[in-house]
Write a protein that holds these residues in place. Sequence first.
Motif, PDB file in Angstrom:
ATOM      1  N   ILE A 397       0.853  -1.191   0.000  1.00 28.41           N
ATOM      2  CA  ILE A 397       0.000   0.000   0.000  1.00 28.41           C
ATOM      3  C   ILE A 397       0.888   1.238   0.000  1.00 28.41           C
ATOM      4  O   ILE A 397       1.790   1.359   0.834  1.00 28.41           O
ATOM      5  CB  ILE A 397      -0.920   0.031   1.237  1.00 28.41           C
ATOM      6  N   LEU A 398       0.647   2.154  -0.927  1.00 29.35           N
ATOM      7  CA  LEU A 398       1.396   3.412  -0.966  1.00 29.35           C
ATOM      8  C   LEU A 398       0.588   4.503  -0.254  1.00 29.35           C
ATOM      9  O   LEU A 398      -0.649   4.499  -0.304  1.00 29.35           O
ATOM     10  CB  LEU A 398       1.662   3.832  -2.410  1.00 29.35           C
ATOM     11  N   PRO A 399       1.268   5.449   0.412  1.00 26.63           N
ATOM     12  CA  PRO A 399       0.546   6.545   1.096  1.00 26.63           C
ATOM     13  C   PRO A 399      -0.246   7.385   0.104  1.00 26.63           C
ATOM     14  O   PRO A 399       0.054   7.387  -1.104  1.00 26.63           O
ATOM     15  CB  PRO A 399       1.681   7.360   1.723  1.00 26.63           C
ATOM     16  N   PRO A 400      -1.273   8.100   0.571  1.00 28.17           N
ATOM     17  CA  PRO A 400      -2.071   8.944  -0.332  1.00 28.17           C
ATOM     18  C   PRO A 400      -1.206   9.969  -1.059  1.00 28.17           C
ATOM     19  O   PRO A 400      -0.332  10.590  -0.459  1.00 28.17           O
ATOM     20  CB  PRO A 400      -3.060   9.644   0.614  1.00 28.17           C
ATOM     21  N   SER A 401      -1.442  10.115  -2.356  1.00 22.01           N
ATOM     22  CA  SER A 401      -0.717  11.127  -3.132  1.00 22.01           C
ATOM     23  C   SER A 401      -1.332  12.498  -2.873  1.00 22.01           C
ATOM     24  O   SER A 401      -2.350  12.624  -2.184  1.00 22.01           O
ATOM     25  CB  SER A 401      -0.802  10.800  -4.622  1.00 22.01           C
ATOM     26  N   LYS A 402      -0.730  13.527  -3.454  1.00 23.97           N
ATOM     27  CA  LYS A 402      -1.274  14.877  -3.243  1.00 23.97           C
ATOM     28  C   LYS A 402      -2.642  15.046  -3.900  1.00 23.97           C
ATOM     29  O   LYS A 402      -3.357  16.000  -3.615  1.00 23.97           O
ATOM     30  CB  LYS A 402      -0.293  15.937  -3.748  1.00 23.97           C
ATOM     31  N   PHE A 403      -2.995  14.116  -4.785  1.00 24.29           N
ATOM     32  CA  PHE A 403      -4.331  14.147  -5.396  1.00 24.29           C
ATOM     33  C   PHE A 403      -5.338  13.323  -4.598  1.00 24.29           C
ATOM     34  O   PHE A 403      -6.486  13.174  -5.008  1.00 24.29           O
ATOM     35  CB  PHE A 403      -4.271  13.623  -6.834  1.00 24.29           C
ATOM     36  N   GLY A 404      -4.895  12.737  -3.485  1.00 24.48           N
ATOM     37  CA  GLY A 404      -5.798  11.940  -2.653  1.00 24.48           C
ATOM     38  C   GLY A 404      -5.958  10.502  -3.121  1.00 24.48           C
ATOM     39  O   GLY A 404      -6.866   9.798  -2.680  1.00 24.48           O
ATOM     40  N   LEU A 405      -5.076  10.037  -4.016  1.00 26.22           N
ATOM     41  CA  LEU A 405      -5.170   8.672  -4.535  1.00 26.22           C
ATOM     42  C   LEU A 405      -4.294   7.732  -3.707  1.00 26.22           C
ATOM     43  O   LEU A 405      -3.158   8.052  -3.382  1.00 26.22           O
ATOM     44  CB  LEU A 405      -4.721   8.612  -5.996  1.00 26.22           C
ATOM     45  N   VAL A 406      -4.840   6.565  -3.393  1.00 26.96           N
ATOM     46  CA  VAL A 406      -4.075   5.512  -2.716  1.00 26.96           C
ATOM     47  C   VAL A 406      -3.917   4.361  -3.701  1.00 26.96           C
ATOM     48  O   VAL A 406      -4.895   3.903  -4.299  1.00 26.96           O
ATOM     49  CB  VAL A 406      -4.783   5.029  -1.434  1.00 26.96           C
ATOM     50  N   GLN A 407      -2.678   3.908  -3.866  1.00 28.71           N
ATOM     51  CA  GLN A 407      -2.398   2.808  -4.797  1.00 28.71           C
ATOM     52  C   GLN A 407      -2.057   1.546  -4.015  1.00 28.71           C
ATOM     53  O   GLN A 407      -1.275   1.596  -3.070  1.00 28.71           O
ATOM     54  CB  GLN A 407      -1.237   3.174  -5.716  1.00 28.71           C
ATOM     55  N   ILE A 408      -2.667   0.442  -4.427  1.00 29.23           N
ATOM     56  CA  ILE A 408      -2.421  -0.853  -3.794  1.00 29.23           C
ATOM     57  C   ILE A 408      -2.065  -1.854  -4.879  1.00 29.23           C
ATOM     58  O   ILE A 408      -2.714  -1.901  -5.932  1.00 29.23           O
ATOM     59  CB  ILE A 408      -3.671  -1.354  -3.034  1.00 29.23           C
ATOM     60  N   THR A 409      -1.023  -2.635  -4.648  1.00 24.41           N
ATOM     61  CA  THR A 409      -0.781  -3.790  -5.501  1.00 24.41           C
ATOM     62  C   THR A 409      -1.093  -5.026  -4.664  1.00 24.41           C
ATOM     63  O   THR A 409      -0.669  -5.131  -3.518  1.00 24.41           O
ATOM     64  CB  THR A 409       0.674  -3.860  -6.008  1.00 24.41           C
ATOM     65  N   ARG A 410      -1.848  -5.929  -5.241  1.00 21.83           N
ATOM     66  CA  ARG A 410      -2.288  -7.120  -4.492  1.00 21.83           C
ATOM     67  C   ARG A 410      -2.061  -8.356  -5.341  1.00 21.83           C
ATOM     68  O   ARG A 410      -2.362  -8.362  -6.542  1.00 21.83           O
ATOM     69  CB  ARG A 410      -3.769  -6.990  -4.133  1.00 21.83           C
ATOM     70  N   GLN A 411      -1.528  -9.389  -4.706  1.00 24.50           N
ATOM     71  CA  GLN A 411      -1.205 -10.634  -5.398  1.00 24.50           C
ATOM     72  C   GLN A 411      -2.435 -11.204  -6.093  1.00 24.50           C
ATOM     73  O   GLN A 411      -3.511 -11.287  -5.515  1.00 24.50           O
ATOM     74  CB  GLN A 411      -0.672 -11.642  -4.382  1.00 24.50           C
ATOM     75  N   ARG A 412      -2.238 -11.586  -7.358  1.00 23.83           N
ATOM     76  CA  ARG A 412      -3.337 -12.166  -8.126  1.00 23.83           C
ATOM     77  C   ARG A 412      -2.906 -13.543  -8.619  1.00 23.83           C
ATOM     78  O   ARG A 412      -1.992 -13.650  -9.428  1.00 23.83           O
ATOM     79  CB  ARG A 412      -3.699 -11.274  -9.313  1.00 23.83           C
ATOM     80  N   VAL A 413      -3.535 -14.600  -8.120  1.00 19.13           N
ATOM     81  CA  VAL A 413      -3.179 -15.961  -8.531  1.00 19.13           C
ATOM     82  C   VAL A 413      -4.324 -16.681  -9.229  1.00 19.13           C
ATOM     83  O   VAL A 413      -4.134 -17.736  -9.811  1.00 19.13           O
ATOM     84  CB  VAL A 413      -2.698 -16.812  -7.327  1.00 19.13           C
TER      85      VAL A 413
END
Length: 516
Positions: A397-413
């Motif tokens: 999980i990345l912290p919120p950007s200055k635009f208020g967006l939170v980015q998550i990468t999640r394992q996909r199997v």
Amino acid sequence: MVKELIINSTPAGVTIALIEDKQLVELHKEQINTNYAVGDIYLGRIKKIMPGLNAAFVDVGYEKDAFLHYFDLGPQVQSLIKLTKIKRNGSVTGTLLDNLKLEADINKAGKISDVLSKNMLLPVQIAKEPISTKGPRLSSDISIAGRYVVLVPFSNTISVSKKIKSNTERNRLKKIIESIKPQNFGVIIRTVSEGRGVAEMQKDLLDLIAKWENFIKKVPSTEPSKRVWGEMDRSSTLIRDILNPDFTNVYVSTPELYDDIRSYVHDISPEMEKIVKLYKQKEPIFDHFGVEKQIKNAFGKTVNLPGGAYLVVEHTEALHVIDVNSGNRTASKENQEENALQVNKEAAKEIARQLRLRDMGGIVVIDFIDMHKPTNRKILFDYLRELMLLDRAKHTILPPSKFGLVQITRQRVRPEMNIVTVEKCPACDGTGEIKASIVLMDDIENNLNYILREQNEKGVTLCVHPYIEAYITKGIFNLQRRWFFKYGQWIKVKAQSSYYLTEFHFISAKDEEIKL
């Protein structure tokens, strides 16, 4: 936290619902005869070497060739290739690795063309199931998972889960495994091993060794591109991975599956066998436990939150996008910043659940409501991270950007869980158009004439919408009386409030619908 597993078995497959405090958090579907499950091992045939990608395409019997990258070969792939050739030639007997001289590890920065060649046979394990237009993702770094340990051939390393913090416990577990593991096998000790005794650990490890021996025995006779060894079914795999003392009940809908699961739980954790229960009510199991209603509410493009806010979930080929909307929460008396934080925290809780429930993988971008104070953004980020600790899939999980967006990468199997929550309109059959209401009575009378005179039915009941029932039965010279004089028998008319306006059905004297 009260945890329950609800397992519904149908002729089409098995659906497993994980319930935490009466709320649905995970949903797993296993179709009958579904191939290419994560963990299955195939005897793959190398079809193409792609030097530019440093990868190979492998034939495992799927309609599209599977993908094997150099980084997924595993350091001891040469030993695996050597063992495969020996077994296929039938020159050496025995199923363990005591007499096998291990090859040197491959170079981490090497080229795949130095290791593999076209038409070579190589045992490969499914790392990701086929998703969208892509074939399976493979690994030749083979491992076999059990409840307490994971067996890793061609290695002598013993590693312990980082979640076991106590050095004393880590050393104790290592000593247990060192005393019982065979030569040239590595072992990964799982988190659930903490506090377990020698007998339990030894039984689990011996079960895995037996599975390895079963795999090796099949290698010489298995045809290329066919499955050599298969993981357990999804329900048993899920129970193996998540069953712990927190679980209070495991409900199963059919006696056959109940016997299988109870037997499996008895083998891995005898003290928990009593929590496996056979569901015996007439009502469908998912309806009884409220799972079906939660499925309809939780899936779909819009997800409503208790406080009036809602989420809009969009799926694209590249990523998933979740937009947080405050809805009627804008009328709150709290100040704007505080209101935004409360809505965002409420949304974060539901988003953490949605990621697990839909098994959304890859990149997820969340557009939270803008907050101007850095401290509030930090509070939201920490809160989301805490909620995501319950997620068994690897994620960042990345912290919120200055635009208020939170980015998550999640394992996909495996493919994302997708449930259709809308139904086709029965009145128009999805066309958006219905038959003109002016001809409704003509349709009813034509069908009634056919049923009474051609089929010679007696004691017929006509079921219609309440408005139509009133039109037919009200008044002195109503239609019902005219039908009596015309056909010589009384036609019962029954109002059904669940019918749409132009819907009608005829019921026989035996209380069965008359098909027209």
